[in-house]
Design a protein around this motif. Structure first.
Motif, PDB file in Angstrom:
ATOM      1  N   LEU A  31       0.798  -1.229   0.000  1.00 20.25           N
ATOM      2  CA  LEU A  31       0.000   0.000   0.000  1.00 20.25           C
ATOM      3  C   LEU A  31       0.826   1.271   0.000  1.00 20.25           C
ATOM      4  CD1 LEU A  31      -2.541  -1.085   2.787  1.00 20.25           C
ATOM      5  CD2 LEU A  31      -2.838  -1.307   0.304  1.00 20.25           C
ATOM      6  N   THR A  78       0.935   5.331   3.690  1.00 17.15           N
ATOM      7  CA  THR A  78      -0.442   4.915   3.964  1.00 17.15           C
ATOM      8  C   THR A  78      -0.527   4.135   5.269  1.00 17.15           C
ATOM      9  OG1 THR A  78      -0.970   4.792   1.602  1.00 17.15           O
ATOM     10  CG2 THR A  78      -2.385   3.544   3.096  1.00 17.15           C
ATOM     11  N   LYS A 111      -7.719  -1.940   4.454  1.00 17.67           N
ATOM     12  CA  LYS A 111      -7.591  -1.430   3.084  1.00 17.67           C
ATOM     13  C   LYS A 111      -7.105  -2.515   2.136  1.00 17.67           C
ATOM     14  CE  LYS A 111      -6.908   3.494   3.948  1.00 17.67           C
ATOM     15  NZ  LYS A 111      -6.026   4.663   3.755  1.00 17.67           N
ATOM     16  N   ALA A 112      -6.145  -3.301   2.574  1.00 17.78           N
ATOM     17  CA  ALA A 112      -5.629  -4.378   1.730  1.00 17.78           C
ATOM     18  C   ALA A 112      -6.741  -5.366   1.389  1.00 17.78           C
ATOM     19  CB  ALA A 112      -4.477  -5.084   2.429  1.00 17.78           C
TER      20      ALA A 112
END
Length: 207
Positions: A138, A142, A154-155
């Motif tokens: 990412l 981040t 998020k991943a």
């Protein structure tokens, strides 16, 4: 040597003589679920993430249901190893997806092989990833801004379950390979207590 160590040694000997394929590695006491749990024995590779929970003659089954639920969340397949005296109880308490391994006086054998998933759920796979792993995926900024858990979230949103499972398997394998290779170099004709301790990953595995 304790009963638990003796049983783990027997299972390791059984695994290395036919149950671990080329390119796969072994670990003992592998932390998972943010180090809230430890898997007794793990086999990991590019297409494998197997956990074995061991119940010895003196163990009880009070926490088994929750233990197996946690294992099934975080591993592609799960098996329970028990002595003869606990086999009937194990059969009655384990889901059919969970494998059963019998620790008899003579040998170690499959009673039932586990059902194997092809992938973890994206969020489950992401929870295996460290800050360093996430920074590579990412971007470091981040991860610094949002922290570890936000990075994992998020991943899991960005990558497919298949993709992030493959990443997680690669990262888990890379963390345990060094100890496993050392174990192989030092291994004699039989697994012993020193070999068992060499494979132990009781501390944090995330960096």
């Amino acid at each position: 040597m304790t009963y638990a160590e003796d049983e783990a040694i027997r299972i390791l000997q059984w695994l290395i003589t036919g149950e671990v394929a080329a390119g796969q590695s072994l670990a003992v006491e592998l932390p998972f679920l943010n180090v809230q749990r430890k898997a007794d024995i793990v086999v990991a590779g590019a297409n494998r993430l197997s956990a074995i929970e061991i119940k010895g003659p003196r163990d009880n089954f009070k926490r088994l249901a929750q233990q197996l639920a946690d294992y099934q969340t975080m591993f592609l397949d799960v098996s329970l190893a028990v002595p003869v005296k606990h086999l009937a109880t194990a059969r009655s308490l384990t889901p059919t997806a969970v494998g059963l391994i019998l620790l008899s006086d003579q040998d170690v054998t499959w009673i039932r092989r586990p059902r194997i998933r092809s992938r973890l759920k994206a969020a489950e796979a992401a929870s295996w990833l460290s800050s360093k792993d996430l920074a590579q995926l990412l971007g470091a900024s981040t991860v610094r801004a949002g922290g570890l858990e936000e990075g994992r979230r998020k991943a899991a949103e960005i990558f497919s379950a298949k993709k992030i499972t493959n990443i997680a398997l690669e990262r888990i394998s890379s963390r345990i390979n060094e100890r496993f290779f050392a174990f192989q170099r030092e291994l004699g004709s039989r697994v012993n207590l020193d070999d068992l301790q060499m494979l132990s990953l009781q501390g944090k595995i995330r960096t």
